[in-house]
Structure formats: structure tokens, C-alpha cells
Design an enzyme around this catalytic site. Structure first.
Site, PDB file in Angstrom:
ATOM      1  N   HIS A  47       0.837  -1.198   0.000  1.00 14.33           N
ATOM      2  CA  HIS A  47       0.000   0.000   0.000  1.00 14.33           C
ATOM      3  C   HIS A  47       0.868   1.243   0.000  1.00 14.33           C
ATOM      4  O   HIS A  47       1.827   1.348   0.778  1.00 14.33           O
ATOM      5  CB  HIS A  47      -0.921   0.021   1.216  1.00 14.33           C
ATOM      6  CG  HIS A  47      -1.807   1.225   1.274  1.00 14.33           C
ATOM      7  ND1 HIS A  47      -2.843   1.417   0.381  1.00 14.33           N
ATOM      8  CD2 HIS A  47      -1.801   2.330   2.078  1.00 14.33           C
ATOM      9  CE1 HIS A  47      -3.443   2.557   0.640  1.00 14.33           C
ATOM     10  NE2 HIS A  47      -2.827   3.142   1.664  1.00 14.33           N
ATOM     11  N   SER A  48       0.542   2.201  -0.871  1.00 14.88           N
ATOM     12  CA  SER A  48       1.233   3.483  -0.956  1.00 14.88           C
ATOM     13  C   SER A  48       2.716   3.242  -1.251  1.00 14.88           C
ATOM     14  O   SER A  48       3.047   2.653  -2.277  1.00 14.88           O
ATOM     15  CB  SER A  48       1.005   4.272   0.338  1.00 14.88           C
ATOM     16  OG  SER A  48       1.293   5.633   0.163  1.00 14.88           O
ATOM     17  N   LEU A  49       3.625   3.659  -0.378  1.00 13.97           N
ATOM     18  CA  LEU A  49       5.040   3.341  -0.597  1.00 13.97           C
ATOM     19  C   LEU A  49       5.220   1.842  -0.782  1.00 13.97           C
ATOM     20  O   LEU A  49       6.004   1.388  -1.623  1.00 13.97           O
ATOM     21  CB  LEU A  49       5.883   3.818   0.586  1.00 13.97           C
ATOM     22  CG  LEU A  49       7.334   3.330   0.603  1.00 13.97           C
ATOM     23  CD1 LEU A  49       8.113   3.869  -0.590  1.00 13.97           C
ATOM     24  CD2 LEU A  49       8.019   3.704   1.917  1.00 13.97           C
ATOM     25  N   ALA A  86       3.421  -0.237  -2.252  1.00 15.20           N
ATOM     26  CA  ALA A  86       3.108  -0.664  -3.613  1.00 15.20           C
ATOM     27  C   ALA A  86       4.338  -0.572  -4.506  1.00 15.20           C
ATOM     28  O   ALA A  86       4.630  -1.486  -5.295  1.00 15.20           O
ATOM     29  CB  ALA A  86       1.967   0.177  -4.184  1.00 15.20           C
ATOM     30  N   SER A 105      -2.048  -0.781  -3.937  1.00 13.94           N
ATOM     31  CA  SER A 105      -3.087   0.194  -3.609  1.00 13.94           C
ATOM     32  C   SER A 105      -2.426   1.488  -3.157  1.00 13.94           C
ATOM     33  O   SER A 105      -1.303   1.494  -2.661  1.00 13.94           O
ATOM     34  CB  SER A 105      -4.019  -0.347  -2.517  1.00 13.94           C
ATOM     35  OG  SER A 105      -3.310  -0.693  -1.343  1.00 13.94           O
TER      36      SER A 105
END
Length: 263
Positions: A104-106, A108, A132
Site C-alpha cells: 500500500h502506498s510506498l 506498492a 493500492s
């Protein structure tokens, strides 16, 4: 990092909840990487709820049980060490060489580069990549002032705007002293990340953006599809940056459906 210590010790350090998956031998592992400043505990509630899947939250240095270890501030060393530990875990046979990656975020961007690093090493590839809260890696990402140049109040204000960090934590100076070094290091990983052209991955990718994420626009997520020669699925969530966690049941349903053919 090296593998001087035993594999069990490595798993205990990088996967503090490895014994709590609730999955039987031969289950498909889902290695999960958190957002900037996040910890393995972000995914702890995902364990025991995905049939046939051993959710393995990854604990990076600089937080929780690894608070005294310096956090990574560059992508290369981070994914090199992650590849080493995951390939060591896969080689044990406990996951029957079948595994998937979620970030998720970083996280990803980390799992994307991790999949490419494992490919460069000739290791068994993941069966699926879930991302995501992130733009496609090949796109330039400008998000204003680098976090490393922000004052402490500016970093706190940014975290408050993003959501996902409890207010009691942001209001506690002592706790902030402990967590902000990892937050700054993580954002530095993201801000110094340089995408390098390689052939697309030969595995399915599912991207899960949020409709009301002020930092991630819809048109910057769709190009994730260019990073695979296999199936690409876009599954938007209604909500903000952390919608995939706020709507965990839906996230779990999408993951289970995508991994069903590997069970």
C-alpha cells in the site's frame, strides 16, 4: 543483510507474526508491505481471514519490534534485503513456492521493485501483485516539499491530512520522537525513487485506488497495467487514501477471488 543468522531468526525479525497466520502447511503466502511510517501490525487483522492464504506482514527496521534499527532511506538496499528474506522463506517449502505480494502506498512501489529484484535473481516469481494507494511506478510523482525538509509540525500536519495515523499518537511528543525518523526515511525512499525501464512482469496485477485520495489521481493509476504481460484489473474503492483498510472485507474478497485458482 546477509544470512549469517538462522532462517528462523530472520523470519522472526522480518515477519513477527509468522506463527499467527492460522494457515496450514503449503498455504499460499501473501507478503504485505505497509505505507510510509507503517508497521507489520497494519496487516495483523488480515491474518486468519483469507482461506488458504498465510498473510505475512513484513516488519521493516525503525518501527515497533525493530525500533532501534535504522530505517532504510533508499529503495535499492530495501528491496535487496527483502528479496533475500522472502526467497529464504520460500525455499523452506512452507509456502510450496507459491506466494503473492501486496503493498500500500510506498509499499506498492516496494513490492513492484521487489518482484523485479526477485526476477533478476532468478527466484520463483509471485503468482500475483496487489497494489493500492500509489501511482504507476513509471510516472513522475511530484508531491511538493520533500518530507526530509519539512519541520516537525509540517510532517505532523501531512500525516494528519493523509489519515491512517491515530490522533493520540500525533499529539504525543514522546511517541513522535520514536516514529518520525522512520516516517522521514520512508518518504525519502519514495522521493528518491527512480524508475528504470525493464520488460513488464509476467504476472497478474490488481490495482486498488481510492476515489477520494487527494494525492493519487485516477489517471495515474491506470498505467499500472503497462507493467504486466498478464491480466490487469482495476478495482476502485470509494473513500480516501486508506479505504482498502477501512473496507477490509471488500479488500479480502478481491484478494481471495484473485488467488482462488492457485489454491
Amino acid at each position: 543483510m546477509g544470512l549469517a543468522m538462522s532462517v528462523d531468526d530472520l523470519i522472526g525479525r522480518w515477519m513477527p507474526f509468522a506463527s499467527q497466520t492460522g494457515a496450514g502447511p503449503g498455504a499460499l503466502a501473501l507478503y504485505c508491505l505497509p505505507h510510509a511510517g507503517g508497521a507489520a501490525s497494519t496487516y495483523r487483522s488480515w491474518q486468519r481471514v483469507l482461506p488458504g492464504v498465510a498473510v505475512q506482514p513484513m516488519q521493516l527496521p525503525g518501527r515497533d519490534s525493530r525500533l532501534r534499527e535504522p530505517a532504510y532511506d533508499r529503495m535499492g538496499p530495501l528491496v535487496a534485503d527483502l528479496a533475500e528474506i522472502i526467497l529464504a522463506d520460500v525455499s523452506l517449502g512452507s509456502v510450496d513456492r507459491r506466494y503473492a505480494l501486496y503493498g500500500h502506498s510506498l509499499g506498492a512501489l516496494v513490492v513492484f521493485e521487489l518482484a523485479r529484484e526477485i526476477r533478476r535473481r532468478g527466484g520463483p516469481p509471485p503468482v500475483h501483485l496487489f497494489v493500492s494507494g500509489s501511482v504507476a511506478p513509471q510516472l513522475a510523482y511530484e508531491d511538493g516539499k520533500p518530507v526530509g525538509q519539512m519541520s516537525r509540525p509540517e510532517v505532523v500536519a501531512m500525516l494528519r491530512e493523509l489519515g491512517g495515523t491515530p490522533e493520540w499518537l500525533l499529539a504525543d511528543p514522546g511517541v513522535l520522537d520514536m516514529i518520525l525518523p522512520a516516517v522521514v526515511a520512508d518518504f525519502t525512499v519514495k522521493e528518491t525513487y527512480e524508475y528504470r525501464q525493464e520488460k513488464p512482469l509476467n504476472l497478474p496485477i490488481t490495482a486498488m485506488p481510492s476515489t477520494d485520495d487527494s494525492r493519487i489521481k485516477a489517471e495515474t493509476v491506470t498505467p499500472w497495467g503497462e507493467q504486466t504481460t498478464k491480466e490487469y484489473e482495476l478495482q476502485p474503492f470509494v473513500g480516501g487514501h486508506f479505504a482498502v483498510f477501512e473496507q477490509a472485507a471488500l479488500t479480502h474478497k478481491l484478494i481471495s477471488k484473485a488467488l482462488l485458482k492457485w489454491m
